[in-house]
Design a protein around this motif. Structure first.
Motif, PDB file in Angstrom:
ATOM      1  N   ALA A 120      34.459  33.616  48.234  1.00 48.74           N
ATOM      2  CA  ALA A 120      35.276  33.945  47.192  1.00 48.74           C
ATOM      3  C   ALA A 120      35.770  35.565  47.307  1.00 48.74           C
ATOM      4  O   ALA A 120      36.892  35.935  46.967  1.00 48.74           O
ATOM      5  CB  ALA A 120      34.197  33.818  46.056  1.00 48.74           C
ATOM      6  N   TRP A 121      34.857  36.424  47.725  1.00 57.47           N
ATOM      7  CA  TRP A 121      34.852  37.661  48.063  1.00 57.47           C
ATOM      8  C   TRP A 121      36.120  37.770  49.169  1.00 57.47           C
ATOM      9  O   TRP A 121      37.191  38.768  48.795  1.00 57.47           O
ATOM     10  CB  TRP A 121      33.854  38.585  48.158  1.00 57.47           C
ATOM     11  CG  TRP A 121      33.818  40.105  48.387  1.00 57.47           C
ATOM     12  CD1 TRP A 121      34.841  40.721  47.501  1.00 57.47           C
ATOM     13  CD2 TRP A 121      33.107  41.024  48.928  1.00 57.47           C
ATOM     14  NE1 TRP A 121      34.585  42.026  47.694  1.00 57.47           N
ATOM     15  CE2 TRP A 121      33.632  42.219  48.584  1.00 57.47           C
ATOM     16  CE3 TRP A 121      31.959  40.818  50.035  1.00 57.47           C
ATOM     17  CZ2 TRP A 121      32.872  43.331  49.280  1.00 57.47           C
ATOM     18  CZ3 TRP A 121      31.375  41.856  50.393  1.00 57.47           C
ATOM     19  CH2 TRP A 121      31.855  43.292  50.106  1.00 57.47           C
ATOM     20  N   ALA A 122      35.976  37.355  50.223  1.00 56.82           N
ATOM     21  CA  ALA A 122      36.894  37.495  51.330  1.00 56.82           C
ATOM     22  C   ALA A 122      38.388  37.081  50.856  1.00 56.82           C
ATOM     23  O   ALA A 122      39.279  37.513  51.363  1.00 56.82           O
ATOM     24  CB  ALA A 122      36.101  36.695  52.576  1.00 56.82           C
ATOM     25  N   VAL A 123      38.168  35.801  50.312  1.00 54.74           N
ATOM     26  CA  VAL A 123      39.489  35.353  49.850  1.00 54.74           C
ATOM     27  C   VAL A 123      40.465  36.195  48.934  1.00 54.74           C
ATOM     28  O   VAL A 123      41.692  36.566  49.074  1.00 54.74           O
ATOM     29  CB  VAL A 123      39.580  33.823  49.253  1.00 54.74           C
ATOM     30  CG1 VAL A 123      40.991  33.364  48.652  1.00 54.74           C
ATOM     31  CG2 VAL A 123      38.951  32.775  50.008  1.00 54.74           C
ATOM     32  N   TYR A 124      39.711  36.710  48.049  1.00 58.31           N
ATOM     33  CA  TYR A 124      40.357  37.570  47.034  1.00 58.31           C
ATOM     34  C   TYR A 124      40.722  39.036  47.668  1.00 58.31           C
ATOM     35  O   TYR A 124      42.006  39.176  47.383  1.00 58.31           O
ATOM     36  CB  TYR A 124      39.316  38.026  45.791  1.00 58.31           C
ATOM     37  CG  TYR A 124      39.960  39.077  44.841  1.00 58.31           C
ATOM     38  CD1 TYR A 124      40.894  38.398  44.011  1.00 58.31           C
ATOM     39  CD2 TYR A 124      39.618  40.258  44.755  1.00 58.31           C
ATOM     40  CE1 TYR A 124      41.620  39.602  43.116  1.00 58.31           C
ATOM     41  CE2 TYR A 124      40.215  41.168  43.838  1.00 58.31           C
ATOM     42  CZ  TYR A 124      41.218  40.714  43.042  1.00 58.31           C
ATOM     43  OH  TYR A 124      41.571  41.661  42.207  1.00 58.31           O
ATOM     44  N   ILE A 125      40.060  39.469  48.529  1.00 56.95           N
ATOM     45  CA  ILE A 125      40.490  40.574  49.274  1.00 56.95           C
ATOM     46  C   ILE A 125      41.579  40.524  49.947  1.00 56.95           C
ATOM     47  O   ILE A 125      42.543  41.168  50.179  1.00 56.95           O
ATOM     48  CB  ILE A 125      39.269  41.205  49.878  1.00 56.95           C
ATOM     49  CG1 ILE A 125      38.289  41.903  48.999  1.00 56.95           C
ATOM     50  CG2 ILE A 125      39.918  42.286  50.979  1.00 56.95           C
ATOM     51  CD1 ILE A 125      36.817  42.330  49.932  1.00 56.95           C
ATOM     52  N   LEU A 126      41.764  39.392  50.754  1.00 57.29           N
ATOM     53  CA  LEU A 126      42.763  39.182  51.752  1.00 57.29           C
ATOM     54  C   LEU A 126      43.996  38.597  50.963  1.00 57.29           C
ATOM     55  O   LEU A 126      45.267  38.916  51.156  1.00 57.29           O
ATOM     56  CB  LEU A 126      42.420  37.920  52.722  1.00 57.29           C
ATOM     57  CG  LEU A 126      41.363  38.431  53.748  1.00 57.29           C
ATOM     58  CD1 LEU A 126      40.756  37.152  54.404  1.00 57.29           C
ATOM     59  CD2 LEU A 126      41.703  39.477  54.356  1.00 57.29           C
ATOM     60  N   THR A 127      44.032  37.568  49.968  1.00 54.39           N
ATOM     61  CA  THR A 127      45.109  37.089  49.470  1.00 54.39           C
ATOM     62  C   THR A 127      45.810  37.951  48.171  1.00 54.39           C
ATOM     63  O   THR A 127      46.708  37.878  47.752  1.00 54.39           O
ATOM     64  CB  THR A 127      44.693  35.821  48.630  1.00 54.39           C
ATOM     65  OG1 THR A 127      43.811  35.875  47.788  1.00 54.39           O
ATOM     66  CG2 THR A 127      44.466  34.823  49.860  1.00 54.39           C
ATOM     67  N   SER A 128      45.061  38.716  47.324  1.00 50.75           N
ATOM     68  CA  SER A 128      45.289  39.550  46.448  1.00 50.75           C
ATOM     69  C   SER A 128      46.497  40.547  46.603  1.00 50.75           C
ATOM     70  O   SER A 128      47.778  40.519  46.325  1.00 50.75           O
ATOM     71  CB  SER A 128      44.353  40.197  45.688  1.00 50.75           C
ATOM     72  OG  SER A 128      44.728  41.171  44.448  1.00 50.75           O
ATOM     73  N   PRO A 129      46.163  41.430  47.547  1.00 52.67           N
ATOM     74  CA  PRO A 129      47.457  42.398  48.157  1.00 52.67           C
ATOM     75  C   PRO A 129      48.420  41.711  48.749  1.00 52.67           C
ATOM     76  O   PRO A 129      49.729  42.011  48.681  1.00 52.67           O
ATOM     77  CB  PRO A 129      46.514  43.429  48.983  1.00 52.67           C
ATOM     78  CG  PRO A 129      45.582  42.829  49.635  1.00 52.67           C
ATOM     79  CD  PRO A 129      45.141  41.905  48.601  1.00 52.67           C
ATOM     80  N   THR A 130      48.241  40.569  49.586  1.00 50.46           N
ATOM     81  CA  THR A 130      49.477  39.710  49.894  1.00 50.46           C
ATOM     82  C   THR A 130      50.260  39.184  49.017  1.00 50.46           C
ATOM     83  O   THR A 130      51.469  39.322  49.177  1.00 50.46           O
ATOM     84  CB  THR A 130      48.751  38.868  51.078  1.00 50.46           C
ATOM     85  OG1 THR A 130      47.919  39.333  52.074  1.00 50.46           O
ATOM     86  CG2 THR A 130      49.839  37.932  51.951  1.00 50.46           C
ATOM     87  N   ILE A 131      49.560  38.503  48.115  1.00 48.15           N
ATOM     88  CA  ILE A 131      50.390  37.808  47.042  1.00 48.15           C
ATOM     89  C   ILE A 131      51.294  38.844  46.294  1.00 48.15           C
ATOM     90  O   ILE A 131      52.341  38.579  45.787  1.00 48.15           O
ATOM     91  CB  ILE A 131      49.600  37.142  46.109  1.00 48.15           C
ATOM     92  CG1 ILE A 131      48.868  35.788  46.954  1.00 48.15           C
ATOM     93  CG2 ILE A 131      50.010  36.580  44.932  1.00 48.15           C
ATOM     94  CD1 ILE A 131      47.705  35.080  46.240  1.00 48.15           C
ATOM     95  N   ASP A 132      50.525  39.785  46.032  1.00 46.83           N
ATOM     96  CA  ASP A 132      51.260  41.030  45.243  1.00 46.83           C
ATOM     97  C   ASP A 132      52.474  41.608  46.261  1.00 46.83           C
ATOM     98  O   ASP A 132      53.517  41.699  45.363  1.00 46.83           O
ATOM     99  CB  ASP A 132      50.281  42.227  44.881  1.00 46.83           C
ATOM    100  CG  ASP A 132      50.639  42.887  43.793  1.00 46.83           C
ATOM    101  OD1 ASP A 132      51.109  42.350  42.773  1.00 46.83           O
ATOM    102  OD2 ASP A 132      50.676  44.062  43.803  1.00 46.83           O
ATOM    103  N   ILE A 133      52.412  41.800  47.313  1.00 46.35           N
ATOM    104  CA  ILE A 133      53.635  42.158  47.971  1.00 46.35           C
ATOM    105  C   ILE A 133      54.640  41.160  48.136  1.00 46.35           C
ATOM    106  O   ILE A 133      55.750  41.475  47.860  1.00 46.35           O
ATOM    107  CB  ILE A 133      53.106  42.572  49.665  1.00 46.35           C
ATOM    108  CG1 ILE A 133      52.075  43.543  49.683  1.00 46.35           C
ATOM    109  CG2 ILE A 133      54.384  42.626  50.310  1.00 46.35           C
ATOM    110  CD1 ILE A 133      51.524  43.924  50.968  1.00 46.35           C
ATOM    111  N   ILE A 134      54.344  39.645  48.218  1.00 44.96           N
ATOM    112  CA  ILE A 134      55.473  38.694  48.173  1.00 44.96           C
ATOM    113  C   ILE A 134      55.971  38.789  46.840  1.00 44.96           C
ATOM    114  O   ILE A 134      57.127  38.711  46.962  1.00 44.96           O
ATOM    115  CB  ILE A 134      54.729  37.528  48.589  1.00 44.96           C
ATOM    116  CG1 ILE A 134      54.013  37.299  49.939  1.00 44.96           C
ATOM    117  CG2 ILE A 134      55.726  36.325  48.390  1.00 44.96           C
ATOM    118  CD1 ILE A 134      53.369  36.112  50.204  1.00 44.96           C
ATOM    119  N   TYR A 135      55.015  39.013  45.773  1.00 49.45           N
ATOM    120  CA  TYR A 135      55.872  39.016  44.375  1.00 49.45           C
ATOM    121  C   TYR A 135      56.704  40.162  44.332  1.00 49.45           C
ATOM    122  O   TYR A 135      57.851  39.945  43.657  1.00 49.45           O
ATOM    123  CB  TYR A 135      54.678  39.060  43.377  1.00 49.45           C
ATOM    124  CG  TYR A 135      55.038  39.097  42.129  1.00 49.45           C
ATOM    125  CD1 TYR A 135      55.555  37.822  41.094  1.00 49.45           C
ATOM    126  CD2 TYR A 135      55.038  40.455  41.257  1.00 49.45           C
ATOM    127  CE1 TYR A 135      56.067  38.236  39.844  1.00 49.45           C
ATOM    128  CE2 TYR A 135      55.475  40.342  40.107  1.00 49.45           C
ATOM    129  CZ  TYR A 135      55.972  39.230  39.195  1.00 49.45           C
ATOM    130  OH  TYR A 135      56.335  39.212  38.054  1.00 49.45           O
TER     131      TYR A 135
END
Length: 500
Positions: free
Chosen positions: A308-323
């Motif tokens: 859970a920790w790893a997925v959030y760290i990896l996806t949160s900034p990536t998703i934010d950049i895409i957005y």
């Protein structure tokens, strides 16, 4: 000299221009290391407590330990564990409102000392006072731990220039979850010793009291009070903060509470909190009841938390950049982006919680993989609704997070209580466990339907303070040129002209 506009993540109502300076490493970073260690210690207590309560009733240790084993069923254990979370939820608002005005290191010292003293006294409380006395002790422990984050935020504001706050704020908050992960396998190992569950509490006490001694002797509330702080670093921090001022805004509590967008986020936050608490306090008991020793159960529970920790760290900034850059526009309307991410996470949780009870009778590595995938979906869910808050508000993000956390904490506190009453005194009844799993899965889906229907990525009307913030906007293309020009002029002053 280069200049940049900075906004600290989840920090309310700050504006200003700061300069980049040559000064890099200093005493302030040592202060942050001690704050990370304090958060790590508090996180370790949260998970080790839940394992210790399970170990108190571990009848398989009757002939292997010198400490008494108590006949506590899941109803009693659930009530004890809920006491901690109810205490945490109760003091969350007062701590956020009042302690952030103080920002003194002695408050964090008191938190560490109280938690350490309660841990040291817990074996006596369990053996002499019974489970009701333990509930009171856990309730007080939860209340003190609610003070941790507000004090950390204020100390960060006292010590760091704005451009360093986001990094260290994330590290300090992340240390709480890291401590939770580390303590699970350690607590499971300690539970198999001759001192059994008492050794878990004594270890907690030793670590926490040692950390309190280090904190009170080696840190300070502000740079001016630290004896090792040099004049160069003090001046650097003062210059960095000179143009970074907090606006005096009246927080629109009632308008936020009347907002559908807030309750949509609070619903998703409640679903995530219920799922996380369920994994933390119930999954070790579930695995222990059917397939493995408590030590093995703790190891297998820590792996999903890592995912859970790893997925959030990896996806949160990536998703934010895409957005931000708008690539998602090619696939669907951007306003649905957060909802789709959140829905994917919720779907993974629902599928995992539905399948897991069926794997109990022949638990193997596929069951562990399913656990990892299920809680990994929770990290994806956090990347959806939590980042939605920064879309809704630019001035009150911290306030909205705090209000949402109160709602989700109350919901999370109910999880051990309700699941304990469902399981009762028959922890090996798979049908009762299936009912608990399906209840959490259904609640998660229901809350996220509410989020999908009512959530909004638009800036809310209660966030409008009469001017658009220059240098930070959810979508700068939506600004009128005249408004942007007026805002840019309003932001300039003689000091900033000199910096530029």
């Amino acid at each position: 000299m280069d200049v940049e506009f900075i906004r600290h993540k989840y920090e309310d109502s700050y504006d200003g221009v700061i300069t980049r300076a040559k000064f890099k490493i200093g005493v302030r970073h040592v202060q942050m290391i001690y704050m990370i260690l304090c958060s790590l210690t508090m996180g370790m207590m949260r998970s080790s407590n839940s394992i210790a309560i399970i170990a108190v009733a571990d009848d398989t240790m009757n002939n292997k330990t010198i400490v008494p084993i108590h006949d506590w069923d899941r109803r009693i254990q659930g009530t004890i564990l809920s006491s901690f979370f109810f205490g945490y939820a109760l003091l969350l608002l007062p701590a956020e409102v009042f302690l952030k005005q103080v920002g003194d290191k002695l408050i964090l010292t008191a938190v560490l000392l109280i938690n350490g003293a309660l841990s040291a006294a817990m074996p006596t409380i369990v053996n002499k006072g019974g489970w009701i006395a333990v509930c009171n002790a856990e309730f007080l422990t939860g209340m003190t731990q609610a003070c941790l984050t507000p004090i950390n935020q204020q100390l960060i504001s006292n010590w760091l220039p704005p451009n360093e706050r986001r990094l260290f704020g994330n590290l300090i908050q992340g240390a709480i979850l890291l401590g939770t992960i580390i303590a699970l396998p350690i607590s499971g190992l300690l539970s198999q010793a001759q001192l059994g569950w008492e050794l878990i509490f004594y270890t907690e006490a030793m670590i926490t009291l040692s950390m309190a001694a280090m904190w009170v002797l080696l840190t300070a509330s502000t740079p001016d009070r630290h004896q090792a702080m040099g004049d160069t670093e003090k001046e650097f921090i003062k210059q960095a903060l000179a143009c970074y001022k907090k606006k005096k805004l009246q927080k629109p509590w009632r308008r936020i509470l009347k907002s559908k967008g807030f309750w949509a986020v609070a619903s998703a936050h409640s679903a995530a909190s219920a799922t996380f608490v369920f994994f933390l306090v119930n999954i070790p008991a579930f695995l222990f009841s059917f397939n493995s020793s408590l030590k093995t159960s703790c190891w297998q529970t820590s792996l999903p938390l890592v995912s859970a920790w790893a997925v959030y760290i990896l996806t949160s900034p990536t998703i934010d950049i895409i957005y931000r850059i708008g690539y998602a526009d090619f696939l669907f309307d951007i306003k649905y982006f957060r909802k789709i991410i959140n829905g994917l996470g919720s779907s993974g949780i629902f599928i995992g919680l539905t399948i897991l009870p069926s794997l109990a009778s022949h638990w193997d590595h596929w069951g562990v993989i399913m656990l990892i995938g299920t809680l990994g979906s929770l990290g994806l869910q956090f990347s959806g609704f939590l980042r939605n808050i920064s879309d809704m508000t630019q001035n009150y993000a911290g306030t909205v997070v705090m209000m949402s956390s109160i709602v989700s904490s109350v919901v999370g506190a109910l999880v051990p209580l309700i699941s304990g009453f469902i399981i009762g005194n028959d922890s090996k009844d798979i049908e009762r466990w299936r009912m608990v799993f399906l209840t959490i899965a259904s609640f998660n889906v229901g809350c996220n339907i509410i989020y999908t229907v009512f959530a909004s990525n638009e800036r809310q009307d209660w966030d409008d303070v009469g001017k658009q913030k220059f240098g930070y906007s959810n979508d700068v293309t939506n600004l009128e040129l005249e408004e942007l020009s007026h805002t840019k002029t309003a932001m300039r002053n003689p000091e900033s002209d000199n910096l530029l």
